[in-house]
Structures are given as structure tokens and as C-alpha cells.
Design a protein around this motif. Sequence first.
Motif, PDB file in Angstrom:
ATOM      1  N   VAL A   1      36.631  37.901  33.155  1.00  0.00           N
ATOM      2  CA  VAL A   1      35.361  38.309  33.745  1.00  0.00           C
ATOM      3  C   VAL A   1      34.965  37.243  34.750  1.00  0.00           C
ATOM      4  CG1 VAL A   1      33.896  37.171  32.019  1.00  0.00           C
ATOM      5  CG2 VAL A   1      33.101  39.261  33.068  1.00  0.00           C
ATOM      6  N   ASN A   2      34.204  37.633  35.751  1.00  0.00           N
ATOM      7  CA  ASN A   2      33.657  36.609  36.634  1.00  0.00           C
ATOM      8  C   ASN A   2      32.185  36.862  36.877  1.00  0.00           C
ATOM      9  OD1 ASN A   2      33.318  38.292  38.968  1.00  0.00           O
ATOM     10  ND2 ASN A   2      35.529  38.221  39.214  1.00  0.00           N
ATOM     11  N   SER A   3      31.554  35.876  37.504  1.00  0.00           N
ATOM     12  CA  SER A   3      30.090  35.907  37.574  1.00  0.00           C
ATOM     13  C   SER A   3      29.567  37.118  38.347  1.00  0.00           C
ATOM     14  CB  SER A   3      29.557  34.612  38.173  1.00  0.00           C
ATOM     15  OG  SER A   3      30.210  34.361  39.384  1.00  0.00           O
TER      16      SER A   3
ATOM     17  N   ASP B   1      37.792  26.142  29.250  1.00  0.00           N
ATOM     18  CA  ASP B   1      37.509  27.514  29.697  1.00  0.00           C
ATOM     19  C   ASP B   1      36.226  28.024  29.038  1.00  0.00           C
ATOM     20  OD1 ASP B   1      39.839  27.595  31.172  1.00  0.00           O
ATOM     21  OD2 ASP B   1      41.017  28.631  29.652  1.00  0.00           O
TER      22      ASP B   1
ATOM     23  N   ASN C   1      33.267  26.362  30.514  1.00  0.00           N
ATOM     24  CA  ASN C   1      33.019  26.927  31.850  1.00  0.00           C
ATOM     25  C   ASN C   1      32.395  28.316  31.748  1.00  0.00           C
ATOM     26  OD1 ASN C   1      34.119  24.689  33.038  1.00  0.00           O
ATOM     27  ND2 ASN C   1      36.150  25.578  33.315  1.00  0.00           N
TER      28      ASN C   1
ATOM     29  N   ALA D   1      28.954  29.264  33.410  1.00  0.00           N
ATOM     30  CA  ALA D   1      28.928  30.272  34.482  1.00  0.00           C
ATOM     31  C   ALA D   1      27.916  31.379  34.205  1.00  0.00           C
ATOM     32  CB  ALA D   1      30.312  30.873  34.653  1.00  0.00           C
TER      33      ALA D   1
ATOM     34  N   TRP E   1      52.192  41.087  38.971  1.00  0.00           N
ATOM     35  CA  TRP E   1      50.940  41.644  38.437  1.00  0.00           C
ATOM     36  C   TRP E   1      50.796  41.409  36.941  1.00  0.00           C
ATOM     37  CZ3 TRP E   1      46.323  43.751  39.549  1.00  0.00           C
ATOM     38  CH2 TRP E   1      45.684  44.489  38.563  1.00  0.00           C
TER      39      TRP E   1
ATOM     40  N   GLN F   1      48.066  39.613  33.528  1.00  0.00           N
ATOM     41  CA  GLN F   1      47.130  38.562  33.115  1.00  0.00           C
ATOM     42  C   GLN F   1      47.785  37.577  32.157  1.00  0.00           C
ATOM     43  OE1 GLN F   1      43.449  40.072  31.601  1.00  0.00           O
ATOM     44  NE2 GLN F   1      42.898  41.012  33.519  1.00  0.00           N
TER      45      GLN F   1
ATOM     46  N   ASN G   1      42.135  36.539  40.661  1.00  0.00           N
ATOM     47  CA  ASN G   1      40.919  37.125  40.090  1.00  0.00           C
ATOM     48  C   ASN G   1      40.542  36.519  38.743  1.00  0.00           C
ATOM     49  OD1 ASN G   1      40.164  38.807  42.066  1.00  0.00           O
ATOM     50  ND2 ASN G   1      40.451  40.697  40.920  1.00  0.00           N
ATOM     51  N   ILE G   2      41.498  35.906  38.081  1.00  0.00           N
ATOM     52  CA  ILE G   2      41.241  35.387  36.743  1.00  0.00           C
ATOM     53  C   ILE G   2      40.845  33.914  36.778  1.00  0.00           C
ATOM     54  CG2 ILE G   2      42.224  35.177  34.405  1.00  0.00           C
ATOM     55  CD1 ILE G   2      42.216  38.059  35.538  1.00  0.00           C
TER      56      ILE G   2
ATOM     57  N   LYS H   1      46.699  27.538  33.273  1.00  0.00           N
ATOM     58  CA  LYS H   1      45.649  28.308  33.956  1.00  0.00           C
ATOM     59  C   LYS H   1      44.295  27.666  33.658  1.00  0.00           C
ATOM     60  CE  LYS H   1      45.831  32.719  34.858  1.00  0.00           C
ATOM     61  NZ  LYS H   1      46.106  34.124  34.660  1.00  0.00           N
ATOM     62  N   ILE H   2      43.466  27.618  34.690  1.00  0.00           N
ATOM     63  CA  ILE H   2      42.092  27.130  34.512  1.00  0.00           C
ATOM     64  C   ILE H   2      41.171  28.293  34.825  1.00  0.00           C
ATOM     65  CG2 ILE H   2      40.320  25.571  35.417  1.00  0.00           C
ATOM     66  CD1 ILE H   2      42.558  23.616  36.195  1.00  0.00           C
ATOM     67  N   ARG H   3      40.260  28.583  33.909  1.00  0.00           N
ATOM     68  CA  ARG H   3      39.310  29.677  34.157  1.00  0.00           C
ATOM     69  C   ARG H   3      37.938  29.079  34.439  1.00  0.00           C
ATOM     70  NH1 ARG H   3      42.472  31.305  29.797  1.00  0.00           N
ATOM     71  NH2 ARG H   3      43.485  33.331  29.984  1.00  0.00           N
ATOM     72  N   THR H   4      37.340  29.485  35.552  1.00  0.00           N
ATOM     73  CA  THR H   4      36.010  28.947  35.859  1.00  0.00           C
ATOM     74  C   THR H   4      34.954  30.048  35.921  1.00  0.00           C
ATOM     75  OG1 THR H   4      36.277  29.108  38.240  1.00  0.00           O
ATOM     76  CG2 THR H   4      37.024  27.072  37.219  1.00  0.00           C
ATOM     77  N   PHE H   5      35.368  31.291  35.985  1.00  0.00           N
ATOM     78  CA  PHE H   5      34.491  32.472  35.942  1.00  0.00           C
ATOM     79  C   PHE H   5      33.603  32.665  37.165  1.00  0.00           C
ATOM     80  CE2 PHE H   5      35.506  30.947  31.746  1.00  0.00           C
ATOM     81  CZ  PHE H   5      36.177  32.040  31.247  1.00  0.00           C
ATOM     82  N   ILE H   6      33.659  31.730  38.094  1.00  0.00           N
ATOM     83  CA  ILE H   6      32.929  31.904  39.355  1.00  0.00           C
ATOM     84  C   ILE H   6      33.997  32.027  40.437  1.00  0.00           C
ATOM     85  CG2 ILE H   6      31.227  30.931  40.951  1.00  0.00           C
ATOM     86  CD1 ILE H   6      30.392  29.098  38.500  1.00  0.00           C
ATOM     87  N   PRO H   7      34.122  33.178  41.070  1.00  0.00           N
ATOM     88  CA  PRO H   7      35.214  33.329  42.048  1.00  0.00           C
ATOM     89  C   PRO H   7      35.086  32.308  43.178  1.00  0.00           C
ATOM     90  CG  PRO H   7      34.038  35.400  41.703  1.00  0.00           C
ATOM     91  CD  PRO H   7      33.272  34.354  41.002  1.00  0.00           C
TER      92      PRO H   7
END
Lengths: 161, 351
Positions: free
Chosen positions: A72-74, A105, A108, A112, B84, B86, B111-112, B126-132
Motif C-alpha cells: 500500500v502507499n500513502s 518497514d 515506516n 507514513a 512482474w 511482489q 510501486n512497492i 527491499k525497503i518499504r517506505t509507503f510514500i511513493p
Amino acid sequence: MKQQKQKKAQILAAISTPEKMLIGLGILLTIISAGFFAYHSFMDTCIRCINQIIKNDSGYYRYSAIYLISSVNSFCRPCAKYDQLKNDPDRRIIFLLEPDYSDADIENFRRAFNLTSKEDIRRMDSDWKKIYLKCNKNKWNLYYNFLIVINEGKVDEIRRF
Amino acid sequence: MKKIGLIILLILLAIGVQPEIYGSEIPKEKVVLVKKFPEDGLQTKAVPWIDVDSNGNIFAVGNREHSIFKFSPEGKLLLTFGGWGQGPGELQWPAWISINNEFNQIFIIDNIGISIYDSEGKFIQKIRTFIPPLSLCATRNGVILLQPTPDKKEMINYYDRQGRLILSCGEKYQIDYSLSKEIQPGYLDRLVNDGKILSDGKYIYYVSHVFGEIKVFDFSGKLILRKKITGIKNLEMVRREYEKLFFKNGIKKNKDGTITTRLIFDDSYISGQNIYLLMRGEVEKGPSEILSLSKDNLDINERLSLPEEITPKHLCIIKPAGTNGGLFLVAFYDKVNEINLIGIFKKGVSK
């Protein structure tokens, strides 16, 4: 081959246009209802599995909203009723994230979405992961997120986003 | 008649309308194509983001192919990775790429989150930050991301290799969201702050691709220098136009519901003592240009004009400009053959 084609042509010629339309409509309705029933039986399986897991800890899940999060993203913040649900003081909000999420993660994620310590954020255990995979089954191999609203210990709503 | 003209000029000067003098514009030089590859065009449907590792290998991002293509310095396709999905090492709509040349590690935004690979395409983490993010810059200790969001003042976030946030800095351009009611604040923030993060290991550079401005920060987040790029009349005109649009008039959607992005630069890169900017052709109503700026004073020291028959989108430097001239790697759309290609350009005359 030619004979078969001729037979087909004869049969088709014997059916009038309104009849052809009715047959077409019948086929279409059959396909739609088959899809509808398949989806519902699939969702029933998904709900049955969730009900089973929440029965084991009914006190914890009794009045809750569970987010099964794959990614998911913001930009998705307004999705899936979070802004509405968070204003219900009695509802427990639980975020279950993919098992491979690191501690960073999760931190974050909390930052977020401006989540407070009120929300439970943890990784899916193997039972929840199985449920996630069951509910997420789709032929496009897409990984959706789910919101499961539980009222009085029973699944009230499942929303995919 | 002459007297009237003189009086008008005097009145104008008196009320402060002074003609701008651009007599000292830096002359343009031409860059020519040395080599382009692959012969029959890239497999990518869009012009790819590119970067180069310390061995000269070129990495191109296929956004719609969800894959990364590795080419040898000679332009031979060596490897394709990603794909393709995740799962570990898989990608969904990858975009910006940045290579840490010390460890030859490839950082990709999708996207992830941020996926990190070694130069053989082996997935590391992988690092997830959730803000594109709008842009990324791999550093020795982690990755710097450009992540403007409506609820935060700072837009530059520095994460360590484990994905822990260690620094937030760089105030974003503050706009009145009510001026552009048709557009969501989150999207508006991305439009107005579009740009690129660069670093030479000592400083963090934010290049605004919208307003043609550069801000320099140290690694404690302190703003060291802020400068609008000057010396090109049309660039300054376009900047004023965009400033008026974003800060005064507001942005509107087009009739078909789309939103036009406003950019002066398509890409930027740091190498050696210079920052290189890929300026859009629309600014000068001619071919696109590579501007070379000294990273010390942010003044333009070179203007290089690219061939007219290409639409360049992404830029990196193989060899910094110097006395022997530089080698520029540009991903572009070939308008004549209607294919996407990667080209190596240099100053001077074609062989």
C-alpha cells in the motif's frame, strides 16, 4: 467437414432471429450467474476461514477492523474506510502485514499513515497468511489488500482494495 | 516621434520596468551521437530510466516490462532481471534507478518500495517506505528519497540500508491547495516539487525540475546554498510563468481530465565537479540541451545542444566534461524511426 457445416447452416436457418437473441441472452445469463455463484462460494470460503480464526480469540477480535496488507502507499490512505473507522473509539484496528516486512518497514508504515500506538500492527502469522492467500486468489496474480470488519465476533464486511 | 519614444522609455524606467539584458548568455555547442543501441530499438515501451555502474555497464529500466536490462559498455544486452510480481526481486512498474558505485549496487523504485540488487541482478533486499518517491539517490550508507506529502514540511528523507529513517530535511515548496481545487493536495505536492536528488557523498542536492532551482544540504540536513539557475532568458521566463501558475493562479485539469506536468528539466545527474541538467526543448523552442553547472557556485559553464530529431528523457554521464570533453549517455525517443534507444554523445563533429 462440409456436411457438418451444411448441417449447422440448416439448424441456424431454422431458428428465427428473436429465438437466436433469446438463446444468446440465456447463455449470457448462465455465464453471469455462474460467475456470481462462483464468486460468492469463494467469498463464503474466505469468510468461513476468517470466522474460524476469530473464534479462537473472540474477545480480541469481537469488535474490530482487520487490514490484511500486502502493499500500500500513502495515495491509498482514503481507501478502505480507515478515516471513518479510526473515529470509533470502541473498535480495535489491526494491521496484519506481509510476513517479510522488516521492523523498519513496520515503523515506516506507522509513520507514513500517522498511526498511533492504539492500532495493532504486526506481521501475518501462518494462519493469517493462509487466509490471505485464500481470499486473494485471482487469475491475474495481483496482490490485493483486504479490510475485514468484524461486529459482534462475526465478519460483517470484506472489502478488497 | 523620437521625443515621445524617449519620454515613454523614461517613464517606464522611472516606474521600475527595466528591460532585461541577456547579452552574456553562454553560447551553445553541439553534441553528436557516437553510438546508439540496441540496433532495432529497446524492448521497452517507454523511454527507460538509466544509470551506469563503475565498470561502465549500463542499466535501463523497463517500466511497462517490469524489468531491468543490463548492457555492456559496448551496448550488448547482458542480462534482464526483475519481472512482474511482489516476491523477492520482482518488480511492479519500476521507475527511477540509482547505482551506488562503491558497492555496485542497483537501487530501483517501484510501486512497492525500493529494491536493491547486485550488478549481476541478484536481489539483495527491499525497503518499504509507503510514500511513493519522486526520485532516489543511492549513497554509501543508504538511500535518499524525494517524498513530498501534504502533511509534512520536509520532503527529503534519508534511509539507512535497513530502511530506517535517519534524516528528514528540505522544506518543500508550499502552495495554497485551494488555488488548484481540481487537484488532490497529494498530487499537487508531487507536481510542484518534482525534481531529482543527487549526492556527491559530501552534500545532498535537490534539483527542482519545475522551477530550475537547486538547493544544497549537508548530511545534517542544513541548507548550505540555494540558487535559481540564471543565464538563459527563456528558462527564467518559463520559471516565472510556472511560479505564477502554481503560487498565484492555480492549476486546472485539462478538458479530458488529464493534468499537464510543468517541467523545465527532464533529468539531472552529478559527476565530477559538475551537475548536468537535461533541459526540455520547449524552453528554448528548439532541441533539448544539456546544461553543465559547477557544483560549487551552481553557475552554468556549458550549454550543449542535442540533435533535433530525438526526444531525450533521461541522462547520465560516462565521463565528466573536462578538457577532453565528456561522454553523455542519453535515453531517448528517436522521432525518425519511432523507437526508444540509448545513445552515447560527445562534443564535436560526428565521424
